[in-house]
Design a protein around this motif. Structure first.
Motif, PDB file in Angstrom:
ATOM      1  N   ALA A 114     -24.642 -58.313   5.829  1.00 50.11           N
ATOM      2  CA  ALA A 114     -25.138 -57.351   6.822  1.00 50.11           C
ATOM      3  C   ALA A 114     -24.533 -57.616   8.197  1.00 50.11           C
ATOM      4  N   LEU A 115     -24.429 -58.878   8.581  1.00 55.39           N
ATOM      5  CA  LEU A 115     -23.856 -59.218   9.884  1.00 55.39           C
ATOM      6  C   LEU A 115     -22.373 -58.868   9.940  1.00 55.39           C
ATOM      7  N   VAL A 116     -21.653 -59.137   8.858  1.00 53.68           N
ATOM      8  CA  VAL A 116     -20.234 -58.803   8.811  1.00 53.68           C
ATOM      9  C   VAL A 116     -20.042 -57.280   8.831  1.00 53.68           C
ATOM     10  N   ALA A 117     -20.942 -56.540   8.207  1.00 54.44           N
ATOM     11  CA  ALA A 117     -20.841 -55.073   8.201  1.00 54.44           C
ATOM     12  C   ALA A 117     -21.059 -54.486   9.594  1.00 54.44           C
ATOM     13  N   GLY A 118     -21.749 -55.252  10.461  1.00 53.00           N
ATOM     14  CA  GLY A 118     -21.939 -54.765  11.825  1.00 53.00           C
ATOM     15  C   GLY A 118     -23.359 -54.774  12.330  1.00 53.00           C
ATOM     16  N   ALA A 119     -24.280 -55.416  11.622  1.00 48.04           N
ATOM     17  CA  ALA A 119     -25.664 -55.493  12.096  1.00 48.04           C
ATOM     18  C   ALA A 119     -25.788 -56.546  13.195  1.00 48.04           C
ATOM     19  N   HIS A 120     -26.554 -56.230  14.215  1.00 45.58           N
ATOM     20  CA  HIS A 120     -26.867 -57.199  15.266  1.00 45.58           C
ATOM     21  C   HIS A 120     -28.058 -58.064  14.863  1.00 45.58           C
ATOM     22  N   GLN A 121     -29.011 -57.455  14.179  1.00 46.72           N
ATOM     23  CA  GLN A 121     -30.250 -58.121  13.789  1.00 46.72           C
ATOM     24  C   GLN A 121     -30.583 -57.742  12.352  1.00 46.72           C
ATOM     25  N   ILE A 122     -31.385 -58.600  11.711  1.00 49.99           N
ATOM     26  CA  ILE A 122     -31.875 -58.359  10.361  1.00 49.99           C
ATOM     27  C   ILE A 122     -33.392 -58.340  10.433  1.00 49.99           C
ATOM     28  N   ILE A 123     -33.997 -57.436   9.678  1.00 47.85           N
ATOM     29  CA  ILE A 123     -35.457 -57.398   9.604  1.00 47.85           C
ATOM     30  C   ILE A 123     -35.851 -57.306   8.126  1.00 47.85           C
ATOM     31  N   ALA A 124     -36.804 -58.150   7.737  1.00 49.20           N
ATOM     32  CA  ALA A 124     -37.236 -58.188   6.340  1.00 49.20           C
ATOM     33  C   ALA A 124     -38.278 -57.102   6.083  1.00 49.20           C
ATOM     34  N   LYS A 125     -38.195 -56.536   4.889  1.00 46.36           N
ATOM     35  CA  LYS A 125     -39.196 -55.583   4.429  1.00 46.36           C
ATOM     36  C   LYS A 125     -40.150 -56.308   3.502  1.00 46.36           C
ATOM     37  N   PRO A 126     -41.394 -55.985   3.496  1.00 51.09           N
ATOM     38  CA  PRO A 126     -42.000 -54.950   4.315  1.00 51.09           C
ATOM     39  C   PRO A 126     -42.017 -55.364   5.788  1.00 51.09           C
ATOM     40  N   MET A 127     -41.716 -54.396   6.650  1.00 47.06           N
ATOM     41  CA  MET A 127     -41.635 -54.665   8.082  1.00 47.06           C
ATOM     42  C   MET A 127     -43.027 -54.832   8.677  1.00 47.06           C
ATOM     43  N   LEU A 128     -43.110 -55.740   9.615  1.00 44.17           N
ATOM     44  CA  LEU A 128     -44.322 -55.910  10.399  1.00 44.17           C
ATOM     45  C   LEU A 128     -44.093 -55.284  11.769  1.00 44.17           C
ATOM     46  N   GLU A 129     -45.137 -54.754  12.364  1.00 47.89           N
ATOM     47  CA  GLU A 129     -45.005 -54.137  13.682  1.00 47.89           C
ATOM     48  C   GLU A 129     -44.387 -55.106  14.684  1.00 47.89           C
ATOM     49  N   GLN A 130     -44.870 -56.345  14.700  1.00 43.49           N
ATOM     50  CA  GLN A 130     -44.355 -57.325  15.652  1.00 43.49           C
ATOM     51  C   GLN A 130     -42.865 -57.605  15.434  1.00 43.49           C
ATOM     52  N   SER A 131     -42.417 -57.568  14.192  1.00 49.42           N
ATOM     53  CA  SER A 131     -40.999 -57.796  13.913  1.00 49.42           C
ATOM     54  C   SER A 131     -40.131 -56.695  14.518  1.00 49.42           C
ATOM     55  N   ILE A 132     -40.583 -55.468  14.437  1.00 53.28           N
ATOM     56  CA  ILE A 132     -39.838 -54.352  15.024  1.00 53.28           C
ATOM     57  C   ILE A 132     -39.796 -54.490  16.536  1.00 53.28           C
ATOM     58  N   VAL A 133     -40.924 -54.821  17.141  1.00 49.25           N
ATOM     59  CA  VAL A 133     -41.003 -54.979  18.598  1.00 49.25           C
ATOM     60  C   VAL A 133     -40.057 -56.088  19.062  1.00 49.25           C
ATOM     61  N   VAL A 134     -40.120 -57.234  18.401  1.00 47.70           N
ATOM     62  CA  VAL A 134     -39.279 -58.377  18.782  1.00 47.70           C
ATOM     63  C   VAL A 134     -37.802 -58.023  18.628  1.00 47.70           C
ATOM     64  N   ARG A 135     -37.421 -57.385  17.514  1.00 45.97           N
ATOM     65  CA  ARG A 135     -36.015 -57.048  17.289  1.00 45.97           C
ATOM     66  C   ARG A 135     -35.508 -56.040  18.328  1.00 45.97           C
ATOM     67  N   ALA A 136     -36.311 -55.043  18.663  1.00 46.15           N
ATOM     68  CA  ALA A 136     -35.885 -54.045  19.658  1.00 46.15           C
ATOM     69  C   ALA A 136     -35.657 -54.709  21.014  1.00 46.15           C
ATOM     70  N   HIS A 137     -36.571 -55.572  21.435  1.00 44.73           N
ATOM     71  CA  HIS A 137     -36.394 -56.273  22.711  1.00 44.73           C
ATOM     72  C   HIS A 137     -35.199 -57.225  22.651  1.00 44.73           C
ATOM     73  N   SER A 138     -34.995 -57.844  21.513  1.00 39.57           N
ATOM     74  CA  SER A 138     -33.871 -58.761  21.351  1.00 39.57           C
ATOM     75  C   SER A 138     -32.537 -58.022  21.484  1.00 39.57           C
ATOM     76  N   ILE A 139     -32.464 -56.831  20.925  1.00 43.27           N
ATOM     77  CA  ILE A 139     -31.235 -56.022  21.019  1.00 43.27           C
ATOM     78  C   ILE A 139     -30.928 -55.703  22.478  1.00 43.27           C
ATOM     79  N   ILE A 140     -31.930 -55.299  23.225  1.00 44.50           N
ATOM     80  CA  ILE A 140     -31.739 -54.946  24.633  1.00 44.50           C
ATOM     81  C   ILE A 140     -31.152 -56.126  25.414  1.00 44.50           C
ATOM     82  N   ASP A 141     -31.581 -57.330  25.061  1.00 43.98           N
ATOM     83  CA  ASP A 141     -31.144 -58.539  25.768  1.00 43.98           C
ATOM     84  C   ASP A 141     -29.885 -59.175  25.171  1.00 43.98           C
ATOM     85  N   ASP A 142     -29.386 -58.644  24.061  1.00 43.76           N
ATOM     86  CA  ASP A 142     -28.245 -59.225  23.355  1.00 43.76           C
ATOM     87  C   ASP A 142     -26.948 -58.864  24.086  1.00 43.76           C
ATOM     88  N   GLY A 143     -26.376 -59.830  24.765  1.00 44.72           N
ATOM     89  CA  GLY A 143     -25.181 -59.592  25.564  1.00 44.72           C
ATOM     90  C   GLY A 143     -23.870 -59.779  24.835  1.00 44.72           C
TER      91      GLY A 143
END
Length: 183
Positions: A114-143
Motif C-alpha cells: 500500500a505504501l509503495v502504491a502511494g498511500a500516506h497512511q494505512i487504516i485497519a478495518k473495521p475502522m474506528l472513529e478515532q482512527s479516522i480522526v487521527v489519520r486525517a490530522h496526521s495527513i495534514i501535518d505530514d510534510g
C-alpha cells in the motif's frame, strides 16, 4: 494547470480540517456511510463518496479532492491500482493528493504494498472513529514530499522496486476503462 516539479508537498499539507475536501472510495456502502459521518462530524468542508474506483478516478480528475480514503479490496480494480494510477505524472494534479488506504488485512506485506502504491497512511478495518480522526490530522501535518521517479510521483521514503511499478492486467484494464470514458 498544475506545474510539475521534482519535489512537491501533497495537497492537504497545512490545511485545517474545515478546509478539507475528502473523497472516499469503497464498495462497502456501510463503510462509506460510517467514514463520511465521522468526517462530517469533524467539520470537513466536503465529503464525496464513490463505490466504483474507475468512476471515482474520473470524478476526481475533473474535481480533485485534498485527501482520498480508499479501500484495498474493490471491483473492478483494487485500491492499489487506483493509487498507482493517481501517482502517474499524466494524472496531475491527482498525483499530489494524499491517500489513506483501508483494509481488513493489516499484514506487513499489505502495508508495504500500500505504501509503495502511494498511500500516506494505512487504516485497519473495521475502522474506528478515532482512527479516522487521527489519520486525517496526521495527513495534514505530514510534510513529506512527492519525488518524481520516471513517469510517477512517489512519497519521500517509499522505495519501490521496478516490479512494484510494473503494470499488471488490472492496471491495463483501468487504463482502458478510463480512456474509454474520456470525452
Amino acid at each position: 494547470m498544475t506545474k510539475l516539479v521534482a519535489r512537491q508537498r501533497h495537497t492537504a499539507f497545512g490545511l485545517s480540517v474545515r478546509q478539507l475536501d475528502v473523497a472516499i472510495v469503497d464498495d462497502d456502502t456501510l463503510m462509506l456511510k460510517f467514514a463520511s459521518a465521522v468526517l462530517e462530524r469533524m467539520g470537513v468542508a466536503r465529503v464525496r463518496v464513490f463505490t466504483n474506483p474507475i468512476q471515482a478516478f474520473k470524478a476526481m480528475a475533473d474535481d480533485p479532492p485534498n485527501l482520498v480514503m480508499v479501500d484495498w479490496m474493490m471491483k473492478p480494480v483494487d485500491g492499489c491500482v487506483l493509487l498507482r494510477r493517481m501517482r502517474l505524472v499524466s494524472s496531475a494534479p491527482l498525483c499530489f493528493v494524499p491517500a489513506i488506504m483501508a483494509s481488513a488485512r493489516a499484514t506487513k506485506a499489505f502495508v508495504d504494498k500500500a505504501l509503495v502504491a502511494g498511500a500516506h497512511q494505512i487504516i485497519a478495518k473495521p475502522m474506528l472513529e478515532q482512527s479516522i480522526v487521527v489519520r486525517a490530522h496526521s495527513i495534514i501535518d505530514d510534510g513529506r514530499v512527492f519525488i518524481l521517479s520516471d513517469d510517477r510521483y512517489i512519497i519521500d521514503g517509499a522505495l519501490p522496486t521496478a516490479a512494484d511499478l510494473r503494470m499488471g492486467p488490472a492496471d491495463e484494464f483501468f487504463e482502458r476503462e478510463t480512456t474509454r470514458w474520456a470525452i
